[in-house]
Design a protein around this motif. Structure first.
Motif, PDB file in Angstrom:
ATOM      1  N   HIS A 155     -17.012 -84.360 -45.166  1.00 22.39           N
ATOM      2  CA  HIS A 155     -17.527 -83.688 -43.981  1.00 22.39           C
ATOM      3  C   HIS A 155     -18.688 -82.752 -44.302  1.00 22.39           C
ATOM      4  CE1 HIS A 155     -14.057 -85.018 -41.507  1.00 22.39           C
ATOM      5  NE2 HIS A 155     -13.459 -85.011 -42.688  1.00 22.39           N
ATOM      6  N   GLY A 156     -18.849 -82.365 -45.564  1.00 26.32           N
ATOM      7  CA  GLY A 156     -19.911 -81.453 -45.925  1.00 26.32           C
ATOM      8  C   GLY A 156     -19.680 -80.057 -45.374  1.00 26.32           C
ATOM      9  N   HIS A 157     -20.677 -79.207 -45.520  1.00 21.55           N
ATOM     10  CA  HIS A 157     -20.586 -77.838 -45.023  1.00 21.55           C
ATOM     11  C   HIS A 157     -20.792 -77.842 -43.508  1.00 21.55           C
ATOM     12  CE1 HIS A 157     -21.555 -73.598 -44.338  1.00 21.55           C
ATOM     13  NE2 HIS A 157     -20.961 -73.355 -45.499  1.00 21.55           N
ATOM     14  N   PRO A 158     -19.901 -77.213 -42.735  1.00 22.59           N
ATOM     15  CA  PRO A 158     -19.992 -77.271 -41.267  1.00 22.59           C
ATOM     16  C   PRO A 158     -21.345 -76.835 -40.712  1.00 22.59           C
ATOM     17  CG  PRO A 158     -17.885 -76.347 -41.929  1.00 22.59           C
ATOM     18  CD  PRO A 158     -18.697 -76.483 -43.177  1.00 22.59           C
ATOM     19  N   ARG A 159     -21.893 -75.729 -41.216  1.00 23.14           N
ATOM     20  CA  ARG A 159     -23.175 -75.255 -40.689  1.00 23.14           C
ATOM     21  C   ARG A 159     -24.295 -76.236 -41.004  1.00 23.14           C
ATOM     22  NH1 ARG A 159     -25.976 -69.303 -41.810  1.00 23.14           N
ATOM     23  NH2 ARG A 159     -27.832 -69.655 -40.505  1.00 23.14           N
ATOM     24  N   GLN A 160     -24.296 -76.764 -42.220  1.00 30.96           N
ATOM     25  CA  GLN A 160     -25.328 -77.737 -42.589  1.00 30.96           C
ATOM     26  C   GLN A 160     -25.218 -78.982 -41.734  1.00 30.96           C
ATOM     27  OE1 GLN A 160     -26.613 -78.758 -46.795  1.00 30.96           O
ATOM     28  NE2 GLN A 160     -25.410 -80.581 -46.360  1.00 30.96           N
ATOM     29  N   THR A 161     -23.990 -79.446 -41.505  1.00 29.83           N
ATOM     30  CA  THR A 161     -23.793 -80.634 -40.684  1.00 29.83           C
ATOM     31  C   THR A 161     -24.278 -80.396 -39.257  1.00 29.83           C
ATOM     32  OG1 THR A 161     -21.884 -81.274 -42.019  1.00 29.83           O
ATOM     33  CG2 THR A 161     -22.083 -82.291 -39.850  1.00 29.83           C
ATOM     34  N   TYR A 162     -23.972 -79.224 -38.709  1.00 31.36           N
ATOM     35  CA  TYR A 162     -24.383 -78.905 -37.347  1.00 31.36           C
ATOM     36  C   TYR A 162     -25.907 -78.891 -37.224  1.00 31.36           C
ATOM     37  CZ  TYR A 162     -25.216 -76.224 -33.089  1.00 31.36           C
ATOM     38  OH  TYR A 162     -25.680 -75.814 -31.869  1.00 31.36           O
ATOM     39  N   GLN A 163     -26.585 -78.230 -38.147  1.00 27.19           N
ATOM     40  CA  GLN A 163     -28.036 -78.150 -38.081  1.00 27.19           C
ATOM     41  C   GLN A 163     -28.690 -79.502 -38.350  1.00 27.19           C
ATOM     42  OE1 GLN A 163     -28.865 -74.988 -40.869  1.00 27.19           O
ATOM     43  NE2 GLN A 163     -28.609 -73.389 -39.329  1.00 27.19           N
ATOM     44  N   THR A 164     -28.077 -80.292 -39.214  1.00 23.18           N
ATOM     45  CA  THR A 164     -28.590 -81.632 -39.474  1.00 23.18           C
ATOM     46  C   THR A 164     -28.425 -82.509 -38.245  1.00 23.18           C
ATOM     47  OG1 THR A 164     -28.052 -81.413 -41.821  1.00 23.18           O
ATOM     48  CG2 THR A 164     -28.410 -83.639 -40.993  1.00 23.18           C
ATOM     49  N   ARG A 165     -27.318 -82.359 -37.541  1.00 22.05           N
ATOM     50  CA  ARG A 165     -27.097 -83.138 -36.320  1.00 22.05           C
ATOM     51  C   ARG A 165     -28.190 -82.854 -35.289  1.00 22.05           C
ATOM     52  NH1 ARG A 165     -22.401 -81.370 -35.088  1.00 22.05           N
ATOM     53  NH2 ARG A 165     -21.145 -83.057 -35.958  1.00 22.05           N
ATOM     54  N   HIS A 166     -28.580 -81.594 -35.173  1.00 26.93           N
ATOM     55  CA  HIS A 166     -29.637 -81.245 -34.222  1.00 26.93           C
ATOM     56  C   HIS A 166     -30.954 -81.930 -34.593  1.00 26.93           C
ATOM     57  CE1 HIS A 166     -32.066 -78.891 -31.453  1.00 26.93           C
ATOM     58  NE2 HIS A 166     -32.849 -78.541 -32.457  1.00 26.93           N
ATOM     59  N   ALA A 167     -31.322 -81.884 -35.862  1.00 27.85           N
ATOM     60  CA  ALA A 167     -32.553 -82.544 -36.304  1.00 27.85           C
ATOM     61  C   ALA A 167     -32.448 -84.056 -36.130  1.00 27.85           C
ATOM     62  CB  ALA A 167     -32.834 -82.197 -37.769  1.00 27.85           C
TER      63      ALA A 167
END
Length: 298
Positions: A155-167
Motif C-alpha cells: 500500500h505504500g505510505h498513505p500520504r504519498q499514495t494520496y498525493q500520487t493519486r491526485h497527480a
C-alpha cells in the motif's frame, strides 16, 4: 593540501551511440519544439520515480489484451493477483480459473480509481523486486516472502499514495482524451519487453513500434539526450532480437505529446548516412554483452 581529481569516463554504450549517431542534436531540437506545442500538466507527485512506475504500469494494464507484467504478479498470491487484474479490467478465460496466466481483457471500460489501485500496488512490488534484484539472484522468492510477511508494503505510505493519486487523475484524464486510442492503433501491446536476454527492457512494443513512456521533465538537454539514447538502444536491440520494428515513439505524459518516427529514416538522419540496421544492432548487442549486466527484475 593536495587535491586528487577523478576522471569520469563516458559510458561505452553512450560513447558508441555518440560516434555512430553524431547528429542527435537534430532530434533533440525537433523534440524540444514539439514538446512546447501543448500546455504542460501541472503535476507535482512527492516521489517522481514511483509516480513514473504507476503511470507506466497503468498504461500497460490499459493497453494489453492479455495480463502483462508476469514478474510482478508472480510475486503475489493467486487470489490477490486475480483481484488486481479484475480491477484493471481482466477476467479469467476459463471458468473458475484464478491467477495470472488465465486472464484476458474483458472490455474497454475501467474506472480510473480501480486502475490506479492496481498500478500503485504493482509499482510497490516493482520497487521492492528491483531492490532485491540488485543483491540476490532469487529476487522473486525474496519479494514474495517479504510481501507475505509484511502485506502493508503493497500500500505504500498513505500520504504519498494520496498525493500520487491526485497527480494520476490529471495525467489519466489527458491520456484518455485520445492518446489511448492512438496507441491502440499501433498494434497489439507487449509491456516491459525484455531485450538481449534481459540486458535491457523497453517499456512497450506496440505492433511494430517501440514505445517509451516518460512522465517526468524533458525541459533540459540532458533529459532529452538520455531519452534519445534509450529509444535508439531499444529499437536497435529489438531489431536485433528479431522483432519487426518499423517505428520508435515517445509518449511524454507531462507535455501531452506523442512523438513517433520511422526507424530507418531516423537512424539514417542521426548517423548522417544510410546505415545497416542489422549490422548496427549486432554491434550494439556485442558491446552491451561485454559489459557487466544491468540487473532489472521488471
Amino acid at each position: 593540501m593536495g587535491f586528487r581529481f577523478r576522471v569520469l569516463k563516458q559510458d561505452p554504450v553512450d560513447a558508441w551511440l555518440a560516434e555512430t549517431f553524431p547528429q542527435q542534436d537534430l532530434l533533440r531540437a525537433e523534440m524540444t519544439a514539439e514538446l512546447r506545442r501543448c500546455p504542460v500538466l501541472l503535476t507535482d507527485p512527492p516521489n517522481k520515480s514511483y509516480f513514473g512506475h504507476v503511470v507506466e504500469l497503468a498504461i500497460g494494464l490499459a493497453l494489453c489484451d492479455q495480463s502483462p507484467y508476469p514478474p510482478l504478479f508472480h510475486c503475489l498470491d493467486p487470489g490477490l493477483t486475480t483481484r488486481l487484474l479484475t480491477m484493471a479490467g481482466y477476467q479469467p478465460t476459463i471458468a473458475g480459473a484464478a491467477g495470472y496466466s488465465a486472464a484476458r481483457r474483458s472490455g474497454p471500460a475501467v474506472r480510473p480509481a480501480h486502475l490506479f489501485t492496481a498500478a500503485s500496488r504493482l509499482a510497490n512490488v516493482r520497487i521492492l523486486l528491483n531492490e532485491f534484484d540488485r543483491h540476490y539472484s532469487d529476487a522473486a522468492p525474496c519479494t514474495r516472502y517479504v510481501l507475505e510477511q509484511y502485506p502493508h508494503l503493497l500500500h505504500g505510505h498513505p500520504r504519498q499514495t494520496y498525493q500520487t493519486r491526485h497527480a494520476f487523475r490529471i495525467v489519466w484524464s489527458s491520456y484518455s482524451s485520445g492518446f489511448h486510442d492512438a496507441l491502440r492503433t499501433y498494434g497489439p501491446a507487449t509491456a516491459q519487453l525484455p531485450l538481449l536476454d534481459g540486458h535491457r527492457h523497453a517499456d512497450f512494443l506496440l505492433g511494430t513500434t517501440v514505445l517509451e513512456v516518460k512522465s517526468g521533465r524533458l525541459d533540459e538537454n540532458h533529459y532529452l539526450d538520455e531519452l534519445i539514447r534509450q529509444i535508439l538502444t531499444y529499437a536497435l536491440l529489438a531489431h536485433h532480437d528479431g522483432h519487426h520494428v518499423t517505428h520508435v515513439a515517445v509518449y511524454a505524459t507531462r507535455y501531452q505529446r506523442l512523438l513517433r518516427y520511422r526507424l530507418d529514416e531516423l537512424t539514417n538522419q542521426l548517423a548522417g548516412n544510410p546505415i545497416d540496421l542489422t549490422a548496427t544492432g549486432a554491434e550494439l548487442a556485442a558491446l552491451i554483452r561485454s559489459e557487466p549486466r544491468r540487473r532489472s527484475a521488471a
